[in-house]
Scaffold this active site. Structure first.
Site, PDB file in Angstrom:
ATOM      1  N   ASP A   7     -54.306 -10.452   5.292  1.00  0.00           N
ATOM      2  CA  ASP A   7     -53.238  -9.482   5.026  1.00  0.00           C
ATOM      3  C   ASP A   7     -53.805  -8.062   4.956  1.00  0.00           C
ATOM      4  O   ASP A   7     -54.779  -7.805   4.251  1.00  0.00           O
ATOM      5  CB  ASP A   7     -52.502  -9.833   3.720  1.00  0.00           C
ATOM      6  CG  ASP A   7     -51.110  -9.248   3.699  1.00  0.00           C
ATOM      7  OD1 ASP A   7     -50.253  -9.768   4.442  1.00  0.00           O
ATOM      8  OD2 ASP A   7     -50.881  -8.253   2.988  1.00  0.00           O
ATOM      9  N   ASP A  14     -60.559 -10.562   6.893  1.00  0.00           N
ATOM     10  CA  ASP A  14     -59.528 -10.738   5.881  1.00  0.00           C
ATOM     11  C   ASP A  14     -58.194 -10.831   6.648  1.00  0.00           C
ATOM     12  O   ASP A  14     -58.136 -10.414   7.815  1.00  0.00           O
ATOM     13  CB  ASP A  14     -59.581  -9.503   4.973  1.00  0.00           C
ATOM     14  CG  ASP A  14     -58.353  -9.347   4.111  1.00  0.00           C
ATOM     15  OD1 ASP A  14     -58.217 -10.111   3.164  1.00  0.00           O
ATOM     16  OD2 ASP A  14     -57.535  -8.455   4.400  1.00  0.00           O
TER      17      ASP A  14
END
Ligand code: PLP
Ligand code: CA
Length: 305
Positions: A29, A27
């Site tokens: 952020d 992922d």
């Protein structure tokens, strides 16, 4: 004892895991960066994995920018070896879905940022032009496009009531598909502020239309299907999904049969993961990470001889 998951790992256990897996899904952020700031050590970790011959891809629900922007961002932040084909964003995957899965005929009404429209147009998916209805336009007097076959909703920094109203009108047609780039509720900003996510806009349209959107981004399996069709032969058993949000990243990993790792540099806390683990409701167990680290910088010693 007796509960599976949430295993806090360090040192030799991390090394063992990195050796055992050959495909890493990150992922962005909360794992790789916070907004414009790279997480300390993250670039070195990613560069090292790539140099050790591991497959690395990025799976982000951020639909606001086309993939090229991510290539530049990675390079700007010191991730020197990241290429376009390693980036899977909810906007890119939405474009693939519209083009390849539903093979949409007619136009798509986009309620989202300019970057989302750009990604669709790049894939050859026709979008309704941003109408210049004039300053006094309302839903009573604006123009509606005649051949809208899908409404795609994502984070929209220029949201207006008129756009919401138009999207609701298009969704009256049962033949018009209803898609959401992702269903993220909100995102943390610095200083304790938050940004409402795509999910908050999807919810508004779901209420207005009485329909449920098909979600493209995490936790839906479709993003993994995009990855597997591009990296042929990727074996879920060889993958590790690393994320910071239990309800998107860990659930995505569980839905796709991947081992999961929570890093504590983002949204979710260890205590929330433990609560899901200890819950009697078995559906809650899909939110539980297999492994937990404080930060992906904890991988670094594994690359030292
Ligand atoms: N969507 C928007 C608009 C965001 O600002 C963010 C994070 O900043 C995200 C989605 C979440 O991205 P990721 O899936 O990389 O955590
Ligand atoms: Ca995240």
């Amino acid at each position: 004892f007796g509960f599976k998951g949430c295993q806090k790992i360090r040192g030799p256990q991390i090394r063992g895991l990195l050796e055992a897996k050959d495909f890493f899904l990150f992922d962005c952020d909360g794992v790789i960066w916070h907004g414009e700031n790279a997480i300390t050590g993250a670039a070195k970790v990613v560069n090292s994995l790539i140099r050790h011959g591991k497959n690395v891809v990025f799976v982000t629900n951020n639909c606001t920018r086309p993939r090229e922007n991510y290539v530049h961002k990675f390079s700007r932040l010191g991730f020197t070896d990241v290429m376009l084909d390693q980036i899977f964003s909810s906007s890119y995957c939405s474009a693939l879905y519209l083009r390849d899965v539903v093979q949409v005929r007619g136009q798509v009404f986009v309620m989202g940022c300019e970057g989302l429209r750009r990604e669709l147009l790049e894939a050859g998916v026709p979008c309704v032009e941003e109408a210049d209805d004039g300053p006094d336009a309302t839903i009573y007097n604006c123009t509606l496009a005649p051949d809208v076959k899908a409404v795609l909703v994502g984070h929209d920094d220029k949201l207006t009531f008129l756009k919401l109203a138009k999207a609701s009108c298009y969704l009256r047609d049962p033949e018009c598909l209803f898609l959401a780039t992702d269903n993220d509720p909100w995102h943390p900003l610095s200083g304790g502020r938050i940004l409402p996510g795509s999910g908050s806009l999807t919810a508004a349209l779901e209420v207005a239309s009485g329909r449920k959107a098909t979600v493209i981004g995490k936790p839906s399996r479709f993003m993994f299907e995009c990855i597997s069709s591009q990296f042929r032969g990727v074996d879920p058993a060889q993958c590790l999904m690393v994320g910071d949000r239990l309800e998107t990243d860990m659930l995505f990993g569980s839905n796709c049969g991947l081992d999961t790792m929570l890093t504590l540099t983002g949204v979710s806390q260890l205590e929330e993961a433990q609560e899901y683990r200890n819950s009697d409701l078995t559906t809650n167990h899909s939110f539980v990470p297999d492994y937990v680290v404080d930060t992906i910088a904890d991988f670094l010693p594994a690359f030292e001889e």
